[in-house]
Design a protein around this motif. Structure first.
Motif, PDB file in Angstrom:
ATOM      1  N   THR A  38       0.851  -1.106  -0.003  1.00  0.00           N
ATOM      2  CA  THR A  38      -0.210   0.226  -0.042  1.00  0.00           C
ATOM      3  C   THR A  38       1.259   1.189  -0.010  1.00  0.00           C
ATOM      4  O   THR A  38       1.827   1.192   0.525  1.00  0.00           O
ATOM      5  CB  THR A  38      -0.910  -0.132   0.947  1.00  0.00           C
ATOM      6  N   VAL A  39       0.385   2.454  -1.138  1.00  0.00           N
ATOM      7  CA  VAL A  39       1.333   2.845  -1.230  1.00  0.00           C
ATOM      8  C   VAL A  39       0.501   4.926  -0.885  1.00  0.00           C
ATOM      9  O   VAL A  39      -0.306   4.881  -0.702  1.00  0.00           O
ATOM     10  CB  VAL A  39       2.238   3.466  -2.737  1.00  0.00           C
ATOM     11  N   VAL A  40       1.125   5.556   0.954  1.00  0.00           N
ATOM     12  CA  VAL A  40       0.791   6.584   0.930  1.00  0.00           C
ATOM     13  C   VAL A  40       1.474   7.659   0.706  1.00  0.00           C
ATOM     14  O   VAL A  40       2.700   7.379   0.970  1.00  0.00           O
ATOM     15  CB  VAL A  40       0.465   6.431   2.415  1.00  0.00           C
ATOM     16  N   VAL A  41       1.400   9.083   0.116  1.00  0.00           N
ATOM     17  CA  VAL A  41       2.012  10.223   0.445  1.00  0.00           C
ATOM     18  C   VAL A  41       1.520  11.113   1.866  1.00  0.00           C
ATOM     19  O   VAL A  41       0.116  10.936   1.717  1.00  0.00           O
ATOM     20  CB  VAL A  41       1.721  11.158  -0.642  1.00  0.00           C
ATOM     21  N   MET A  42       2.178  11.641   2.465  1.00  0.00           N
ATOM     22  CA  MET A  42       2.278  12.827   3.816  1.00  0.00           C
ATOM     23  C   MET A  42       2.751  13.767   3.131  1.00  0.00           C
ATOM     24  O   MET A  42       4.105  14.095   2.356  1.00  0.00           O
ATOM     25  CB  MET A  42       2.443  12.005   4.755  1.00  0.00           C
ATOM     26  N   ARG A  43       2.195  15.145   3.416  1.00  0.00           N
ATOM     27  CA  ARG A  43       3.277  16.447   3.269  1.00  0.00           C
ATOM     28  C   ARG A  43       2.717  16.719   4.788  1.00  0.00           C
ATOM     29  O   ARG A  43       1.331  16.605   5.472  1.00  0.00           O
ATOM     30  CB  ARG A  43       2.140  17.215   2.637  1.00  0.00           C
ATOM     31  N   PHE A  44       4.028  17.240   4.635  1.00  0.00           N
ATOM     32  CA  PHE A  44       4.517  17.597   6.496  1.00  0.00           C
ATOM     33  C   PHE A  44       4.301  19.675   6.557  1.00  0.00           C
ATOM     34  O   PHE A  44       4.926  19.473   5.628  1.00  0.00           O
ATOM     35  CB  PHE A  44       5.741  17.508   7.760  1.00  0.00           C
ATOM     36  N   ALA A  45       3.767  19.733   7.237  1.00  0.00           N
ATOM     37  CA  ALA A  45       3.957  21.203   7.543  1.00  0.00           C
ATOM     38  C   ALA A  45       5.200  21.157   8.982  1.00  0.00           C
ATOM     39  O   ALA A  45       5.351  20.548   9.310  1.00  0.00           O
ATOM     40  CB  ALA A  45       2.722  22.015   7.893  1.00  0.00           C
ATOM     41  N   ALA A  46       5.910  22.695   8.448  1.00  0.00           N
ATOM     42  CA  ALA A  46       7.147  22.536   9.685  1.00  0.00           C
ATOM     43  C   ALA A  46       6.584  22.094  10.899  1.00  0.00           C
ATOM     44  O   ALA A  46       5.693  22.811  11.366  1.00  0.00           O
ATOM     45  CB  ALA A  46       8.068  24.007   9.377  1.00  0.00           C
ATOM     46  N   GLY A  47       7.208  21.135  11.718  1.00  0.00           N
ATOM     47  CA  GLY A  47       6.977  20.863  12.761  1.00  0.00           C
ATOM     48  C   GLY A  47       5.710  19.946  13.287  1.00  0.00           C
ATOM     49  O   GLY A  47       6.079  19.828  14.289  1.00  0.00           O
ATOM     50  N   GLN A  48       5.333  19.756  12.292  1.00  0.00           N
ATOM     51  CA  GLN A  48       4.121  18.712  12.155  1.00  0.00           C
ATOM     52  C   GLN A  48       5.102  17.344  12.862  1.00  0.00           C
ATOM     53  O   GLN A  48       6.238  16.847  12.459  1.00  0.00           O
ATOM     54  CB  GLN A  48       4.206  18.350  10.967  1.00  0.00           C
ATOM     55  N   ARG A  49       4.259  15.948  13.241  1.00  0.00           N
ATOM     56  CA  ARG A  49       5.149  14.641  13.735  1.00  0.00           C
ATOM     57  C   ARG A  49       4.128  13.623  13.406  1.00  0.00           C
ATOM     58  O   ARG A  49       2.777  14.199  13.387  1.00  0.00           O
ATOM     59  CB  ARG A  49       6.159  15.192  15.093  1.00  0.00           C
ATOM     60  N   LEU A  50       5.029  12.619  13.128  1.00  0.00           N
ATOM     61  CA  LEU A  50       4.120  11.106  13.967  1.00  0.00           C
ATOM     62  C   LEU A  50       4.963  11.114  15.012  1.00  0.00           C
ATOM     63  O   LEU A  50       5.838  10.121  15.266  1.00  0.00           O
ATOM     64  CB  LEU A  50       3.735  10.623  12.617  1.00  0.00           C
ATOM     65  N   ASP A  51       4.272  10.859  16.306  1.00  0.00           N
ATOM     66  CA  ASP A  51       4.329  10.307  17.346  1.00  0.00           C
ATOM     67  C   ASP A  51       4.755   8.557  17.366  1.00  0.00           C
ATOM     68  O   ASP A  51       4.384   7.672  16.029  1.00  0.00           O
ATOM     69  CB  ASP A  51       3.292  10.644  18.859  1.00  0.00           C
ATOM     70  N   ALA A  52       6.021   7.882  18.203  1.00  0.00           N
ATOM     71  CA  ALA A  52       6.416   6.694  18.352  1.00  0.00           C
ATOM     72  C   ALA A  52       4.736   6.018  18.087  1.00  0.00           C
ATOM     73  O   ALA A  52       3.806   6.041  18.745  1.00  0.00           O
ATOM     74  CB  ALA A  52       6.786   6.189  19.180  1.00  0.00           C
ATOM     75  N   HIS A  53       4.934   5.377  17.367  1.00  0.00           N
ATOM     76  CA  HIS A  53       3.647   4.097  16.961  1.00  0.00           C
ATOM     77  C   HIS A  53       4.442   2.885  16.356  1.00  0.00           C
ATOM     78  O   HIS A  53       6.230   2.965  15.879  1.00  0.00           O
ATOM     79  CB  HIS A  53       2.941   4.487  16.103  1.00  0.00           C
ATOM     80  N   ARG A  54       3.840   1.754  16.392  1.00  0.00           N
ATOM     81  CA  ARG A  54       3.849   0.072  14.992  1.00  0.00           C
ATOM     82  C   ARG A  54       2.929   0.515  14.148  1.00  0.00           C
ATOM     83  O   ARG A  54       2.087   0.668  13.884  1.00  0.00           O
ATOM     84  CB  ARG A  54       4.327  -1.061  16.175  1.00  0.00           C
ATOM     85  N   ALA A  55       3.873  -0.330  12.748  1.00  0.00           N
ATOM     86  CA  ALA A  55       2.826  -0.515  11.761  1.00  0.00           C
ATOM     87  C   ALA A  55       2.814  -2.257  11.929  1.00  0.00           C
ATOM     88  O   ALA A  55       3.625  -3.134  12.357  1.00  0.00           O
ATOM     89  CB  ALA A  55       4.202  -0.139  10.702  1.00  0.00           C
ATOM     90  N   PRO A  56       1.653  -2.843  11.393  1.00  0.00           N
ATOM     91  CA  PRO A  56       1.303  -3.647  11.568  1.00  0.00           C
ATOM     92  C   PRO A  56       2.262  -4.934  10.586  1.00  0.00           C
ATOM     93  O   PRO A  56       2.381  -5.795  10.605  1.00  0.00           O
ATOM     94  CB  PRO A  56      -0.009  -3.586  11.262  1.00  0.00           C
ATOM     95  N   HIS A  57       3.032  -3.986   9.505  1.00  0.00           N
ATOM     96  CA  HIS A  57       3.519  -4.653   8.400  1.00  0.00           C
ATOM     97  C   HIS A  57       4.914  -3.884   8.119  1.00  0.00           C
ATOM     98  O   HIS A  57       5.538  -2.934   9.178  1.00  0.00           O
ATOM     99  CB  HIS A  57       3.149  -4.679   7.123  1.00  0.00           C
TER     100      HIS A  57
END
Length: 123
Positions: A38-57
Motif C-alpha cells: 500500500t502506497v501513501v503520500v504525506m505532506r508535513f508542515a514545518a514542525g509536524q510529526r507522527l508520534d511513536a507507533h508501530r506498523a502492522p507490516h
C-alpha cells in the motif's frame, strides 16, 4: 499482444500530495494498494510529526522533499530527498519534519489482491 491495465500504474506522489493541514500531524493520501504493498503520500508542515507507533507490516519511508527526522527505537536519522529507511513490522518508530516535507510511505502487506487505485492520477 496487449497488456492487462492492472499490470502497471504510473503515480506522481508529489503532484498527488495533499496540502499541509493545521495541527500537529501531517495530511495523508493513500495512492493505491498493489500486490503486496500500500502506497501513501504525506505532506508535513514545518514542525509536524507522527508520534511513536508501530506498523502492522514492514515499511519503507522516503523523503521526496524537505527533511524528516526519523527515529527507530533509540536511533535517529535524517531523511533527505532520495534517502529512505526500511523498518520491520512491529518496530516502534516516529517522524518529525523540521521543515515542510513530503514523505512516501510503502506498507509491505504481502497481500496479493492486485492494484486498487485510490489517488487522483492514473496514467
Amino acid at each position: 499482444m496487449g497488456h492487462d491495465p492492472a499490470d502497471h500504474v504510473f503515480l506522481d506522489p508529489l503532484a498527488a500530495a495533499p496540502p499541509a493541514r493545521a495541527g500537529d500531524h501531517p495530511a495523508a493520501l493513500r495512492l493505491g494498494t498493489f500486490d503486496g504493498a500500500t502506497v501513501v503520500v504525506m505532506r508535513f508542515a514545518a514542525g509536524q510529526r507522527l508520534d511513536a507507533h508501530r506498523a502492522p507490516h514492514a515499511i519503507t519511508v522516503q523523503a521526496l522533499t524537505g527533511e524528516l527526522d526519523f527515529r527507530v527505537g533509540d536511533e535517529s536519522g535524517r531523511l533527505t530527498p532520495g534517502r529512505l529507511v526500511y523498518v520491520r513490522a512491529g518496530v516502534h518508530h516516529a517522524v518529525h519534519a523540521p521543515v515542510e516535507s513530503v514523505m512516501l510511505l510503502t506498507l509491505h502487506t504481502g497481500d496479493e489482491a492486485g492494484f486498487r487505485h485510490s489517488g487522483p492520477d492514473r496514467d
